[in-house]
Design an enzyme around this catalytic site. Structure first.
Site, PDB file in Angstrom:
ATOM      1  N   GLY A  21     -34.139 -16.955  18.273  1.00 39.57           N
ATOM      2  CA  GLY A  21     -34.849 -17.938  17.321  1.00 39.57           C
ATOM      3  C   GLY A  21     -35.347 -18.885  18.144  1.00 39.57           C
ATOM      4  N   HIS A  38     -74.242  -9.426   5.136  1.00 35.70           N
ATOM      5  CA  HIS A  38     -74.151 -11.004   4.914  1.00 35.70           C
ATOM      6  C   HIS A  38     -73.457 -11.599   6.225  1.00 35.70           C
ATOM      7  CE1 HIS A  38     -74.777 -10.832   0.620  1.00 35.70           C
ATOM      8  NE2 HIS A  38     -73.893  -9.796   0.601  1.00 35.70           N
ATOM      9  N   LYS A  45     -41.951  -5.982  17.459  1.00 39.09           N
ATOM     10  CA  LYS A  45     -41.752  -5.183  16.086  1.00 39.09           C
ATOM     11  C   LYS A  45     -41.318  -6.026  14.864  1.00 39.09           C
ATOM     12  CE  LYS A  45     -41.496  -1.334  13.560  1.00 39.09           C
ATOM     13  NZ  LYS A  45     -42.847  -0.820  13.159  1.00 39.09           N
TER      14      LYS A  45
HETATM   15  C1  AGP Z   1     -47.989  -3.622  12.140  1.00 37.47           C
HETATM   16  O1  AGP Z   1     -48.669  -2.646  12.955  1.00 37.47           O
HETATM   17  C2  AGP Z   1     -47.758  -4.679  12.926  1.00 37.47           C
HETATM   18  N1  AGP Z   1     -46.755  -4.331  14.133  1.00 37.47           N
HETATM   19  C3  AGP Z   1     -47.268  -6.016  12.191  1.00 37.47           C
HETATM   20  O2  AGP Z   1     -48.493  -6.503  11.793  1.00 37.47           O
HETATM   21  C4  AGP Z   1     -46.240  -6.065  11.228  1.00 37.47           C
HETATM   22  O3  AGP Z   1     -46.858  -5.363   9.958  1.00 37.47           O
HETATM   23  C5  AGP Z   1     -46.039  -7.504  10.792  1.00 37.47           C
HETATM   24  O4  AGP Z   1     -45.590  -8.135  11.696  1.00 37.47           O
HETATM   25  C6  AGP Z   1     -45.003  -7.281   9.643  1.00 37.47           C
HETATM   26  O5  AGP Z   1     -43.740  -6.830   9.868  1.00 37.47           O
HETATM   27  P1  AGP Z   1     -42.565  -6.547   8.866  1.00 37.47           P
HETATM   28  O6  AGP Z   1     -43.443  -5.293   7.958  1.00 37.47           O
HETATM   29  O7  AGP Z   1     -41.472  -6.130   9.577  1.00 37.47           O
HETATM   30  O8  AGP Z   1     -42.468  -8.039   7.969  1.00 37.47           O
END
Ligand code: AGP
Length: 606
Positions: A100, A502, A601
């Site tokens: 964090g 566009h 992730k």
């Molecule tokens: C998706 O391929 C990405 N790794 C990223 O955009 C992800 O969808 C986004 O960070 C949201 O994560 P979450 O669904 O865990 O909230």
């Protein structure tokens, strides 16, 4: 985002922590480290920039025999990527890891320097370690952590070990933290992700914000929880966790991403079953009783694009207005949210900082909150009034695939539940049959991997890519472009088919590829957009109705699909082609498909 794993129990603690950190590699990181207490009560700390393998090699010739240790994979926020800034941070016989941001670190650091402390690293994390060390001059460790924690601002989770006490303390505020125990085997663990505890803990605990978690071998339960006043806390939930699954098994697949792409047809079938015939039907019932005058959908990345798909379902079927916004925008624009409206948050991890902030904003504004989320017990799950689990299983590939499909389909089931026909058995049977047809069609596409791979091999080295789609396929164009960017590191844009003329059409030349989604609806208009691109020598890869000979003739590459009977579900069908196309293009480019550079992730910081 940073990964945290702490363990106390039988000898071999460091191995358990390293295994847990391996499980968290998918979250993205740039350094790692471990601290452990040896039999003389001395804390040893080893940490290394780069991949976890560098840390494992560093430990090879060290005596790591220990019954208590903490480990960390760092995704740099404050302070560059180097050994010193890596976690754990230690001072004398105290060591700590952090996930964090401490927003008031600078001012706190100044005060501690005046006290005579010096800092080894550039990180905000080390400030909290020194704060607690200073407070321990006048109180025990647990109290010092609670007192210090009340003085910092920002979203954080911390885990401490102490040489003399040989115990672990942990605390969180709006950052992921779970604990686990296996009382029969005397293991106690803490992590930023339940996935790291799989195979060791048979019970998982989800502490709420500002609850001090105390892991101790002296405690029969191995774990206890305290509120900020130091009294035992009830602010946590727990659930039994199977120790059988080993999701770290890719099976016959080269990458988790390909495994997860292939899981989708089965997941689609079981999701519908769960909500129509299984335990999920009660949740769907409850949510069906919500009669919002409007939904405010907010999410990030792929989840945001899934939100656009969900918007199309709800507006198209229920005629309920849905504003769908990027969470990082919604949270700061003083949104107009009125009584009777509902905040809808979509997230795989349930820990995305921007999405969590939107949920908190809606709570402040006094409206009901609903999530479509994958991780049960996540911060989003515990913060919302209602939740619909998307039941995608653990998604390890950083590039989200099966979660997108499950988010979209859960949104379709939500729109069904909001419909007065919800109790109509015939309507339910019809939708279940359509979902089953979707699964069958997905299986057919999965059987055409070699055809899609061959096209990927032809186009993977071009200069740039436009994914285009109209109406219900526009979100799929956006998602397709994101997938390709994420894993192949090439420039790709998702565009509404009617929008290229566009301006963006200026980019079209013989090195630009248009992956054109041509659904049965509005086909003629979409085909004329393709002609505009073809006239400027753009390379056309079209994904359209299999019987459209004209479209096939005008395309350089053509992927014919059978849209019959899928109707509003067909975007989820087309998306599977884009997933495979991007996967194989990345494979030809030789990138790290499951752990793409720079990505995490779960983005648990702003
Ligand atoms: C998706 O391929 C990405 N790794 C990223 O955009 C992800 O969808 C986004 O960070 C949201 O994560 P979450 O669904 O865990 O909230």
């Amino acid at each position: 985002m940073c990964g945290i794993v702490g363990h106390l129990g039988p000898m071999g603690s460091v191995d358990i922590v390293l295994e847990g950190l391996k499980r968290l590699e998918y979250r993205g990181y740039d350094s790692s480290g471990v601290s452990f207490i040896n039999e003389n009560g001395i804390i040893n700390t080893f940490k290394k920039e780069g991949k976890l393998e560098n840390l494992v090699q560093l430990l090879e010739d060290k005596d790591t025999a220990s019954m208590i240790s903490i480990g960390h994979t760092r995704w740099a926020t404050h302070g560059g990527v180097n050994d010193t800034n890596s976690h754990p941070h230690s001072i004398e016989n105290l060591s700590m890891v952090h996930n964090g941001i401490i927003e008031n670190a600078d001012i706190l650091r100044e005060g501690l320097i005046k006290e005579g402390y010096t800092f080894k690293s550039e990180t905000d994390s080390e400030v909290f370690l020194i704060m607690v060390h200073s407070l321990m001059k006048s109180m025990p460790l647990g109290e010092a952590i609670l007192k210090g924690f009340s003085q910092i601002s920002g979203n954080s989770a911390f885990v401490f070990i102490h040489g003399e006490e040989k115990e672990i303390y942990a605390i969180r505020k709006s950052a992921p933290l779970v604990c686990g125990t296996h009382s029969a085997n005397s293991h106690a663990l803490v992590s930023s992700d339940a996935y790291a505890l799989v195979g060791v803990a048979d019970r998982i605990y989800f502490p709420e914000d500002n609850v001090l978690c105390h892991l101790s071998g002296k405690n029969k339960e191995l774990i206890s929880f305290y509120d900020t006043d130091g009294r035992p806390s009830k602010r946590y939930t727990s659930k039994v966790q199977s120790t059988q699954i080993d999701p770290s098994d890719k099976g016959d697949y080269e990458h988790f991403m390909l495994k997860e792409i292939n899981e989708q047809s089965g997941l689609v079938r079981s999701l519908c079953q769960y909500y129509f015939e299984g335990d999920g039907s009660t949740f769907l019932n409850d949510i069906g009783k919500l009669r919002p005058s409007k939904f405010h959908i907010s999410a990030c990345g792929t989840a945001y694009y899934a939100g656009l798909v969900v918007k199309n379902f709800i507006e198209g079927i229920n005629r309920i207005p849905c504003s769908t916004e990027l969470a990082s925008e919604f949270r700061y624009r003083n949104p107009i949210v009125n009584d009777g409206e509902v905040g809808l948050f979509i997230s795989q991890s349930g820990e995305t900082a921007d999405t969590l902030a939107c949920q908190e904003e809606c709570v402040k504004l006094g409206v009901k909150t609903l999530s479509l989320v994958n991780v049960e017990g996540s911060s989003l799950y515990r913060g919302c009034d209602h939740n619909l689990l998307i039941r995608a299983g653990m998604e390890i590939g950083v590039a989200s695939t099966k979660a997108f499909t499950q988010m979209g389909l859960t949104g379709r089931l939500l729109s069904f539940a909001l419909n007065e026909k919800y109790t109509d058995k015939e309507a339910r049977r019809e939708l279940a049959a359509k979902v089953s047809l979707l699964a069958d069609r997905m299986d057919e596409v999965l059987g055409r991997e070699s055809e899609i791979k061959a096209i990927a091999e032809e186009i993977y080295n071009k200069k740039g890519y436009f994914f285009t789609g109209r109406n219900i396929y526009f979100p799929i164009a956006l998602e397709g472009a994101l997938k390709l960017k994420e894993i192949a590191y090439v420039h790709a844009e998702g565009y509404a088919s009617g929008e290229l003329k566009h301006g963006p059409i200026a980019l079209i030349d013989e090195e630009m590829v248009n992956i054109a989604i041509v659904g049965p609806e509005l086909k003629d208009k979409t085909v004329s957009n393709i002609q505009e691109i073809k006239a400027r020598k753009g390379i056309i890869v079209s994904i359209g109705p299999e019987d459209d000979k004209n479209l096939k003739k005008m395309s350089d590459y053509f992927i014919g699909l059978n849209f019959d009977g899928l109707e509003e579900l067909s975007p989820l069908y087309v998306n599977l082609v884009n997933q495979l196309l991007s996967y194989y293009m990345a494979k030809f480019k030789g990138t790290d498909i499951d752990k793409p550079r720079n990505l995490a992730k779960s983005v648990t910081v702003e």
